[in-house]
Design an enzyme around this catalytic site. Sequence first.
Site, mmCIF file in Angstrom:
data_model
loop_
_atom_site.group_PDB
_atom_site.id
_atom_site.type_symbol
_atom_site.label_atom_id
_atom_site.label_comp_id
_atom_site.label_asym_id
_atom_site.label_seq_id
_atom_site.Cartn_x
_atom_site.Cartn_y
_atom_site.Cartn_z
ATOM 1 N N CYS A 1 35.388 35.423 39.552
ATOM 2 C CA CYS A 1 36.847 35.405 39.426
ATOM 3 C C CYS A 1 37.321 36.406 38.377
ATOM 4 C CB CYS A 1 37.325 34.008 39.033
ATOM 5 S SG CYS A 1 36.849 32.683 40.135
ATOM 6 N N ASP A 2 36.597 36.459 37.269
ATOM 7 C CA ASP A 2 37.090 37.184 36.103
ATOM 8 C C ASP A 2 36.257 38.395 35.696
ATOM 9 O OD1 ASP A 2 39.111 35.253 35.850
ATOM 10 O OD2 ASP A 2 37.762 33.927 34.742
ATOM 11 N N CYS B 1 33.794 31.292 35.730
ATOM 12 C CA CYS B 1 33.714 31.932 37.043
ATOM 13 C C CYS B 1 33.603 33.446 36.889
ATOM 14 C CB CYS B 1 34.939 31.577 37.889
ATOM 15 S SG CYS B 1 34.932 32.328 39.530
#
Length: 305
Positions: A137-138, A134
């Site tokens: 996300c990261d 992701c």
Amino acid sequence: MEKVRCLIIGGGPAGYTAGIYASRAGLSPVIFEGTVPGGQLTTTTVVENFPGFPEGVDANMLMADMRSQAVRLGVDIRKGSITDADFSARPFSLTIDGGERISADAVIVATGATAKYLGLPSEQKFKGLGVSACATCDGFFYRKKVVAVVGGGDTACEEASYLASLCRKVYMIVRRDVLRASEAMQERVRATENIEILFNCNTQEVLGDSSGVTGARLQRKDGEVFDIDIDGFFLAIGHHPNSDLFSRWLETDANGYIVTHDGQKTSLEGVFAAGDVQDPHYRQAITAAASGCRAALDVKNFLDK
């Protein structure tokens, strides 16, 4: 045991839309959102191709608005996951988080799909320490660093483009000699100076130390093996439908996608499926929402009979 008329499993575009239509049809639906409220869409950034948003829309905001709309229309949205299902007789019996049970006259499975990994031991070793599925996300943790994205489809191109806005350099590791992405996404990648595409390459190993990922060992189609220095390794190679819980009861295809017919009907009367768990082809938010609509209308017709 609590009994409901329509139980919806999953809280993505398909699940929320199914809830909206089922509620307006007077079915008093209950949704269990699972572990990822909002579904896969919450792992992306701006959605540019959802109708009605000429400037695009933040994916998390879109899903939050869908959820709010469902709640406003009377949908009972609950936390928790369905961990077991008994479809041997109606009403169907389902288990919530391994404990309490609930029964339903009709069920809509809208559990979506999960990102695939390469299956390398080193990939699992560094999962959460530089290996991620992701980017949105990261990606923040890799500002001004060097990362790699595995894959050549639309998702990979989108992930690479997003990371390029944060990172110093982005490698795309593509096993074929072409990108599979749409022409628009290919053009975006080619126009981004800090994205380098490595065609005809497979990942042999993710390299790292106690601090996390430090590189990747790749092999070209001609046999050449070489290393690249990276700080993050992102997977964008497809998804596995979250259908394992239901495969005992419902027909699935060779890849695990629930087979539907005559709208959103599954092989078992009274059970319907919507969204990415039954869609191996399109996998778009708009098609998931549309299938959620169809599933709710199919449930209405089924219960009326």
